[in-house]
Scaffold this motif. Structure first.
Motif, PDB file in Angstrom:
ATOM      1  N   PHE A 204      34.746  56.788 -92.077  1.00 40.91           N
ATOM      2  CA  PHE A 204      34.035  58.054 -91.176  1.00 40.91           C
ATOM      3  C   PHE A 204      34.087  58.167 -89.843  1.00 40.91           C
ATOM      4  O   PHE A 204      35.113  57.426 -88.948  1.00 40.91           O
ATOM      5  CB  PHE A 204      32.476  56.799 -90.484  1.00 40.91           C
ATOM      6  N   PRO A 205      35.641  60.045 -89.881  1.00 43.26           N
ATOM      7  CA  PRO A 205      35.820  60.217 -89.150  1.00 43.26           C
ATOM      8  C   PRO A 205      35.351  60.774 -87.668  1.00 43.26           C
ATOM      9  O   PRO A 205      33.987  60.979 -87.911  1.00 43.26           O
ATOM     10  CB  PRO A 205      36.507  62.013 -89.886  1.00 43.26           C
ATOM     11  N   LYS A 206      36.021  60.472 -86.959  1.00 43.09           N
ATOM     12  CA  LYS A 206      35.778  60.494 -85.419  1.00 43.09           C
ATOM     13  C   LYS A 206      36.146  62.571 -84.936  1.00 43.09           C
ATOM     14  O   LYS A 206      36.777  62.458 -84.722  1.00 43.09           O
ATOM     15  CB  LYS A 206      36.609  60.260 -84.804  1.00 43.09           C
ATOM     16  N   ALA A 265      29.612  56.558 -98.513  1.00 37.87           N
ATOM     17  CA  ALA A 265      30.635  57.398 -97.608  1.00 37.87           C
ATOM     18  C   ALA A 265      29.162  58.186 -96.765  1.00 37.87           C
ATOM     19  O   ALA A 265      28.073  58.146 -97.576  1.00 37.87           O
ATOM     20  CB  ALA A 265      30.692  58.384 -99.050  1.00 37.87           C
ATOM     21  N   GLU A 266      30.070  58.512 -95.056  1.00 34.72           N
ATOM     22  CA  GLU A 266      29.247  58.766 -94.197  1.00 34.72           C
ATOM     23  C   GLU A 266      29.428  59.230 -93.259  1.00 34.72           C
ATOM     24  O   GLU A 266      31.270  59.253 -93.280  1.00 34.72           O
ATOM     25  CB  GLU A 266      27.815  57.828 -93.980  1.00 34.72           C
ATOM     26  N   ASP A 267      28.687  60.249 -92.657  1.00 36.51           N
ATOM     27  CA  ASP A 267      29.564  61.104 -91.626  1.00 36.51           C
ATOM     28  C   ASP A 267      28.334  60.869 -90.618  1.00 36.51           C
ATOM     29  O   ASP A 267      27.264  61.283 -90.621  1.00 36.51           O
ATOM     30  CB  ASP A 267      30.331  61.910 -91.776  1.00 36.51           C
ATOM     31  N   CYS A 268      28.890  62.140 -89.096  1.00 37.77           N
ATOM     32  CA  CYS A 268      28.616  62.742 -88.643  1.00 37.77           C
ATOM     33  C   CYS A 268      28.451  63.592 -88.385  1.00 37.77           C
ATOM     34  O   CYS A 268      29.234  63.977 -87.127  1.00 37.77           O
ATOM     35  CB  CYS A 268      27.450  61.761 -87.101  1.00 37.77           C
ATOM     36  N   ILE A 278      33.121  65.478 -94.645  1.00 38.82           N
ATOM     37  CA  ILE A 278      34.107  64.869 -94.730  1.00 38.82           C
ATOM     38  C   ILE A 278      34.142  62.965 -94.861  1.00 38.82           C
ATOM     39  O   ILE A 278      34.801  62.264 -94.325  1.00 38.82           O
ATOM     40  CB  ILE A 278      34.447  65.255 -93.219  1.00 38.82           C
ATOM     41  N   GLY A 279      32.956  62.757 -94.706  1.00 44.59           N
ATOM     42  CA  GLY A 279      32.469  61.512 -95.154  1.00 44.59           C
ATOM     43  C   GLY A 279      33.671  60.638 -96.294  1.00 44.59           C
ATOM     44  O   GLY A 279      32.550  61.269 -97.167  1.00 44.59           O
ATOM     45  N   THR A 280      34.268  59.954 -96.633  1.00 45.20           N
ATOM     46  CA  THR A 280      34.930  59.653 -97.951  1.00 45.20           C
ATOM     47  C   THR A 280      34.528  58.477 -98.204  1.00 45.20           C
ATOM     48  O   THR A 280      34.171  57.090 -97.317  1.00 45.20           O
ATOM     49  CB  THR A 280      35.633  60.159 -98.037  1.00 45.20           C
ATOM     50  N   PHE A 281      34.429  58.194 -99.337  1.00 46.31           N
ATOM     51  CA  PHE A 281      35.030  56.448 -99.908  1.00 46.31           C
ATOM     52  C   PHE A 281      35.299  56.780-101.286  1.00 46.31           C
ATOM     53  O   PHE A 281      34.903  57.374-102.089  1.00 46.31           O
ATOM     54  CB  PHE A 281      33.336  55.095 -99.861  1.00 46.31           C
ATOM     55  N   CYS A 323      30.302  62.689 -98.717  1.00 50.26           N
ATOM     56  CA  CYS A 323      28.971  63.060 -98.848  1.00 50.26           C
ATOM     57  C   CYS A 323      28.957  62.364 -96.877  1.00 50.26           C
ATOM     58  O   CYS A 323      30.401  62.284 -96.351  1.00 50.26           O
ATOM     59  CB  CYS A 323      27.970  61.233 -98.768  1.00 50.26           C
ATOM     60  N   GLY A 324      27.710  63.297 -96.070  1.00 46.96           N
ATOM     61  CA  GLY A 324      27.721  63.415 -95.047  1.00 46.96           C
ATOM     62  C   GLY A 324      26.171  63.933 -94.410  1.00 46.96           C
ATOM     63  O   GLY A 324      25.583  64.096 -95.262  1.00 46.96           O
ATOM     64  N   GLY A 325      26.750  64.512 -93.226  1.00 45.49           N
ATOM     65  CA  GLY A 325      25.047  65.156 -92.566  1.00 45.49           C
ATOM     66  C   GLY A 325      25.381  64.622 -91.175  1.00 45.49           C
ATOM     67  O   GLY A 325      26.319  64.488 -90.248  1.00 45.49           O
TER      68      GLY A 325
END
Length: 347
Positions: A204-206, A265-268, A278-281, A323-325
């Motif tokens: 989960f990138p900053k 996979a998740e991001d903000c 840019i969220g990856t798993f 994935c992300g959002g």
């Protein structure tokens, strides 16, 4: 029945006269029987129709050694154990291997075999007969299947401690197949985990880019504090289905305050659909002898969520998710269930 087929089956050790019916699915029948006669290791699918109080169709893989069926001898040269006779089935075979194979592909974890009478008594989880069992005279050797759970292993060996063991899970897709698991043992419960030889990691990138115009090296709003990396070294499974317990983070490490749920996979990163998430798993089961179903899909959740890509490599043993959002994530549709991967031997 074709005489050449009968001859081959007799060489293999199946008493065709004892069975009411016997049919084989076979290709290149002659070449298979040549392998039988020369002692070459092989497997052959067969369909046996057994008639006692009902017809029971069993598909068996007849193997070249008893060890391949994952049964171990528990008792030698004893009278037949006939407790709960409704759960017993008796038939005649030439070898212990055939008896083990018949047991392996039914609801059976234990069998008794007599070398002298060639009788095979299989003990089943559910009732399978009317309870009239007459093995006659003679002594039997008793064989029991490898444990199906870590709890069974601990019961059989109270001194067993946490470590790698082999079980034969009762999940239908693994019927009769050995799987290496890590048993987490304590006084109250014994849990099964699959050790992952390769990196399974969520990131989960900053970083954020809410309008897709200028990326920033920090998170804003609901995303603050959610960033980080999670590495899974083992995943917990339920042996009866081989379903992964995705929320078990016992064997994880990383920088994420709340570890990733396995396979998420998740991001903000952005609320704009023009920005790539840019969220990856990465899921990587290579080296375990297992993989997830080829048709397993992911769906998006959250605010402006998006499943950008699902990339499968190594015959599906490696799955890369993006994935992300704002904030958004993707999770599997349904359970994550493991299946045998014949292209990836682990034992």
């Amino acid at each position: 029945m074709d005489p050449s087929l009968i001859e081959g089956l007799l060489k293999l050790g199946v008493d065709t006269k004892f069975q009411p019916m016997f049919q084989c699915k076979h290709d290149a029948e002659t070449s298979r029987f040549v392998k039988i006669l020369t002692g070459t290791s092989f497997k052959m699918e067969a369909v046996i129709t057994l008639q006692s109080y009902f017809f029971l169709v069993i598909c068996i893989s007849i193997t070249s050694s008893l060890e391949e069926t994952h049964y171990k001898k528990w008792q030698s040269g004893a009278p037949a154990e006939l407790g709960n006779p409704q759960h017993l089935q008796i038939q005649q075979v030439f070898t212990r291997t055939i008896c083990a194979a018949l047991c392996s592909y039914t609801s059976c974890k234990e069998f008794q075999h007599s070398d002298t009478s060639r009788l095979c008594i299989t003990r089943h989880t559910d009732p399978v007969s009317g309870g009239v069992i007459n093995p006659g005279i003679g002594l039997f050797d008793t064989y029991k299947q490898d444990p199906t759970t870590c709890a069974e292993l601990r019961t059989a060996n109270p001194a067993a401690h946490s470590g790698e063991y082999t079980i034969v899970p009762s999940a239908p897709q693994f019927r009769g197949m050995a799987v290496k698991v890590f048993c987490l043992m304590n006084d109250t419960h014994q849990l099964e985990y699959v050790t992952l030889p390769n990196e399974n990691i969520g990131n989960f990138p900053k970083r954020s880019n809410n309008n897709c115009r200028k990326e920033q090296s920090h998170l804003v709003g609901d995303g603050v504090g959610l960033d980080g990396v999670t590495v899974y070294r083992k995943i917990r499974i339920i042996p009866s289905t081989m379903t992964v317990v995705r929320t078990d983070t016992t064997f994880t490490s990383g920088t994420k305050t709340k570890p990733h749920t396995y396979g998420r996979a998740e991001d903000c990163y952005s609320y704009s659909g023009t920005c790539k998430p840019i969220g990856t798993f990465r899921i990587n089961t290579l080296g375990t002898g297992m993989k997830f179903a080829a048709d397993l899909q992911w769906t998006a959740f959250g605010n402006k969520p998006k499943v950008h890509s699902i990339t499968r490599t190594h015959d599906g043993a490696v799955i890369d998710l993006v994935c992300g959002g704002w904030c958004g994530r993707c999770d599997p549709v349904g359970d994550m269930i493991l299946y045998p991967n014949s292209l990836d031997g682990q034992l």
